[in-house]
Design an enzyme around this catalytic site. Structure first.
Site, PDB file in Angstrom:
ATOM      1  N   HIS A   9      -8.858 -31.342 -81.652  1.00 36.00           N
ATOM      2  CA  HIS A   9      -9.926 -32.300 -81.347  1.00 36.00           C
ATOM      3  C   HIS A   9     -11.261 -31.601 -81.049  1.00 36.00           C
ATOM      4  O   HIS A   9     -12.303 -31.971 -81.573  1.00 36.00           O
ATOM      5  CB  HIS A   9      -9.556 -33.177 -80.154  1.00 36.00           C
ATOM      6  CG  HIS A   9      -8.242 -33.891 -80.287  1.00 36.00           C
ATOM      7  ND1 HIS A   9      -7.765 -34.348 -81.493  1.00 36.00           N
ATOM      8  CD2 HIS A   9      -7.303 -34.230 -79.367  1.00 36.00           C
ATOM      9  CE1 HIS A   9      -6.597 -34.943 -81.301  1.00 36.00           C
ATOM     10  NE2 HIS A   9      -6.292 -34.881 -80.025  1.00 36.00           N
ATOM     11  N   ARG A  21      16.714 -43.627 -87.305  1.00 39.16           N
ATOM     12  CA  ARG A  21      18.178 -43.395 -87.283  1.00 39.16           C
ATOM     13  C   ARG A  21      18.951 -44.540 -86.661  1.00 39.16           C
ATOM     14  O   ARG A  21      20.104 -44.775 -86.992  1.00 39.16           O
ATOM     15  CB  ARG A  21      18.470 -42.129 -86.459  1.00 39.16           C
ATOM     16  CG  ARG A  21      18.069 -40.873 -87.173  1.00 39.16           C
ATOM     17  CD  ARG A  21      18.493 -39.700 -86.364  1.00 39.16           C
ATOM     18  NE  ARG A  21      19.954 -39.666 -86.301  1.00 39.16           N
ATOM     19  CZ  ARG A  21      20.665 -38.560 -86.264  1.00 39.16           C
ATOM     20  NH1 ARG A  21      20.065 -37.394 -86.247  1.00 39.16           N
ATOM     21  NH2 ARG A  21      21.972 -38.589 -86.221  1.00 39.16           N
ATOM     22  N   LYS A  27     -12.364 -41.918 -84.474  1.00 38.27           N
ATOM     23  CA  LYS A  27     -13.128 -42.622 -83.440  1.00 38.27           C
ATOM     24  C   LYS A  27     -14.505 -42.962 -83.994  1.00 38.27           C
ATOM     25  O   LYS A  27     -15.179 -42.114 -84.575  1.00 38.27           O
ATOM     26  CB  LYS A  27     -13.281 -41.750 -82.188  1.00 38.27           C
ATOM     27  CG  LYS A  27     -11.989 -41.626 -81.382  1.00 38.27           C
ATOM     28  CD  LYS A  27     -12.223 -40.783 -80.150  1.00 38.27           C
ATOM     29  CE  LYS A  27     -10.915 -40.422 -79.475  1.00 38.27           C
ATOM     30  NZ  LYS A  27     -10.445 -41.412 -78.520  1.00 38.27           N
ATOM     31  N   LYS A  85      -0.532 -34.487 -85.547  1.00 33.66           N
ATOM     32  CA  LYS A  85      -0.418 -33.289 -84.748  1.00 33.66           C
ATOM     33  C   LYS A  85       0.772 -33.411 -83.797  1.00 33.66           C
ATOM     34  O   LYS A  85       1.149 -34.545 -83.511  1.00 33.66           O
ATOM     35  CB  LYS A  85      -1.712 -32.996 -83.991  1.00 33.66           C
ATOM     36  CG  LYS A  85      -1.969 -33.933 -82.791  1.00 33.66           C
ATOM     37  CD  LYS A  85      -3.233 -33.565 -82.103  1.00 33.66           C
ATOM     38  CE  LYS A  85      -2.990 -32.688 -80.906  1.00 33.66           C
ATOM     39  NZ  LYS A  85      -2.644 -33.402 -79.676  1.00 33.66           N
TER      40      LYS A  85
HETATM   41  C1  BG6 Z   1      -3.909 -36.253 -77.710  1.00 33.54           C
HETATM   42  C2  BG6 Z   1      -3.399 -35.231 -76.742  1.00 33.54           C
HETATM   43  O1  BG6 Z   1      -3.974 -35.706 -79.011  1.00 33.54           O
HETATM   44  O2  BG6 Z   1      -5.205 -36.667 -77.315  1.00 33.54           O
HETATM   45  C3  BG6 Z   1      -3.372 -35.805 -75.356  1.00 33.54           C
HETATM   46  O3  BG6 Z   1      -2.101 -34.831 -77.140  1.00 33.54           O
HETATM   47  C4  BG6 Z   1      -4.720 -36.344 -74.967  1.00 33.54           C
HETATM   48  O4  BG6 Z   1      -2.943 -34.830 -74.422  1.00 33.54           O
HETATM   49  C5  BG6 Z   1      -5.243 -37.287 -76.044  1.00 33.54           C
HETATM   50  O5  BG6 Z   1      -4.587 -37.047 -73.739  1.00 33.54           O
HETATM   51  C6  BG6 Z   1      -6.666 -37.699 -75.761  1.00 33.54           C
HETATM   52  O6  BG6 Z   1      -7.022 -38.718 -76.666  1.00 33.54           O
HETATM   53  P1  BG6 Z   1      -8.068 -39.836 -76.269  1.00 33.54           P
HETATM   54  O7  BG6 Z   1      -8.180 -40.665 -77.517  1.00 33.54           O
HETATM   55  O8  BG6 Z   1      -7.498 -40.576 -75.111  1.00 33.54           O
HETATM   56  O9  BG6 Z   1      -9.331 -39.118 -75.917  1.00 33.54           O
END
Ligand code: BG6
Length: 487
Positions: free
Chosen positions: A240, A51, A182, A148
């Site tokens: 996750h 925007r 990952k 997400k």
């Molecule tokens: C995100 C969450 O999806 O994943 C976070 O919203 C979290 O709260 C993060 O910290 C963790 O991701 P990673 O890659 O650091 O393990």
């Protein structure tokens, strides 16, 4: 070990929310690294859309700052940065109105892949999808990428799916769960389905239980407003942790192809037993001091002294199918824990009978798959304790760190690098299908509803600890203990 880089087909990528946090932290740095690796052809365009009023040069300047701050490359090459920035454009655009859309349509080149990355609040997904389609941009090789939180519960996830399905085919929709991007999470599949060794033992006959831990040392940081509405269950478990559970528990897919893999994951989610109230523990971190630094409590961090949102969840999950019935999966995730560690630990059963007698001690084999940090595998193997005494058994680690084994000094590619390139390649294997997301919410919703109905309050745990004591009691009830959280 040098990986082969094959350039992807020409594309134009539009980042809606192009000036936002995700674009600056993840999307632009990931594109930059792929550009430097030679995977993005010179003719490709990256178009930021948002925007705010900004010129192309202003956008390039913002991107240059983001690269300096977040690109995580040891030496940023000025020439490469300039070449990369030259691929960037900016369009000021209204997601809910008509401003800017003609200009965007004009910028997009014909006859190439168009990827639309909706890096915006989910409430805008429907409006953007409608306008992308309304301006004739959803045709041919067009894909839409969403992030997400994909919904807040089953009802909202269904509504989001529908708002995208109104304009895009499921084969064009890429729902990102960055855990799937990952390197080591993909390795779970390689370890399971690339080795004969594990598969015969991978069932409730030989596996006593499995622990999945995603521990973080960080707190909620500046995301308090979002996080306090979500909590660890929605933020980590529904997505996750669920993906990790699926990959570790699913049947071997017939092929490593998007729907073959996603069908098997879906079967796991659909086989999950509803979780009883006593099989889940919630926690909320307290303030603490470490090395002279004071860290605020969860409630202070979210500026709500009465918040009952959880920053920790520990739960016992059961999968009702032939492979896993009788083998519990214990999941835990939390913020402000003792160490940052994501690990899956497969604890095998004891030998059926000890020929060495009770005094030798029973030791079970444990396979630990470390996802981050210090990615690698450890297999605890039982041997004789050295010395002339009797026959006593101890466990020693067969330890492998991937970086040592591969002799690789290159930093591991960020999840977003892999995922964005997969979007362009049109490979949906590492993205969540709509039915998968809905099934995950259908299992998660009753747990959260139960807390609300019962007026459940999370147990406070000390910051920098291993979580609430209730979580220890949860596994102790089954005669088990959590594995130590190690960095
Ligand atoms: C995100 C969450 O999806 O994943 C976070 O919203 C979290 O709260 C993060 O910290 C963790 O991701 P990673 O890659 O650091 O393990």
């Amino acid at each position: 070990m040098v990986s082969r880089v094959i350039p992807v087909d020409p594309f134009d990528l539009v980042i809606f929310g192009g000036t936002g946090d995700l674009a600056r932290r993840k999307i632009l740095p990931a594109l930059y690294r792929r550009f430097c690796a030679g995977q993005i052809l010179d003719c490709c365009q990256i178009i930021g859309a948002a925007r705010s009023e900004l010129s192309n040069d202003g956008y390039r300047q913002m991107a240059a700052e983001a690269l300096r701050e977040f690109a995580d490359v040891s030496d940023i090459d000025a020439v490469e940065v300039q070449e990369f920035l030259a691929r960037l454009h900016y369009v000021q655009l209204d997601a809910r109105g008509e401003d800017g859309w003609q200009e965007l349509a004009r910028l997009l080149s014909e006859d190439r892949i168009h990827a639309f990355y909706l890096s915006v609040a989910p409430s805008l997904f429907g409006d953007l999808a409608e306008r992308i389609a309304g301006h004739g941009l959803a045709r041919g090789e067009a894909r839409v990428v969403v992030e997400k939180p994909f919904g807040h519960d089953l009802t909202s996830a269904k509504a989001l799916n529908q708002s995208l399905a109104n304009h895009f085919d499921e084969s064009q929709i890429y729902r990102i769960d960055h855990y799937l991007g990952k390197e080591t999470v993909q390795n779970l599949m390689a370890i399971r389905f690339g080795n004969l060794l594990f598969e015969p033992l991978w069932n409730s006959r030989y596996v006593d239980h499995i622990q999945i831990t995603v521990a973080e040392t960080v707190g909620v940081g500046g995301r308090g407003e979002y996080y306090d509405r979500a909590g660890a269950m929605r933020d980590m478990v529904q997505n996750h942790m669920m993906q990790l559970l699926c990959l570790i528990a699913m049947e071997p897919p017939a092929r490593f192809e998007p729907d073959a893999v996603r069908d098997e994951k879906l079967k796991v989610i659909r086989a999950l037993k509803p979780v009883a109230a006593h099989d889940v523990v919630r926690g909320q971190y307290a303030a603490f001091i470490k090395d002279g630094t004071e860290y605020p409590s969860y409630r202070d961090a979210v500026h709500d002294p009465a918040s009952t949102t959880e920053s920790y969840v520990g739960l016992k999950v059961e999968i009702e199918n032939w492979r896993w019935i009788g083998t519990p999966f214990y999941l835990r995730t939390g913020k402000r824990l003792a160490a940052r560690s994501s690990v899956i630990e497969v604890v095998f059963k004891d030998t059926p009978y000890s020929i060495f007698g009770a005094d030798a001690g029973d030791k079970a084999n444990i396979l630990s798959i470390r996802l981050q940090p210090n990615e690698g595998i450890t297999l605890e193997v039982t041997i004789k304790e050295p010395g002339p005494g009797g026959m006593r058994l101890i466990n020693v680690p067969l330890d492998m760190s991937f970086s040592t084994a591969l002799g690789d000094n290159e930093p591991v590619a960020d999840a977003y690098e892999r995922l964005i390139m997969d979007v362009i390649r049109g490979n949906q294997t590492l993205f969540m299908r709509g039915d998968e997301v809905e099934a995950a919410w259908a299992w998660t919703d009753p747990i959260i509803d139960g807390w609300e109905i019962r007026g459940d309050r999370p147990e406070v745990y000390p910051g920098g600890s291993t979580g609430p004591t209730g979580a220890d009691a949860l596994v102790a009830r089954d005669g088990r203990v959590w594995r130590t959280i190690r960095p």
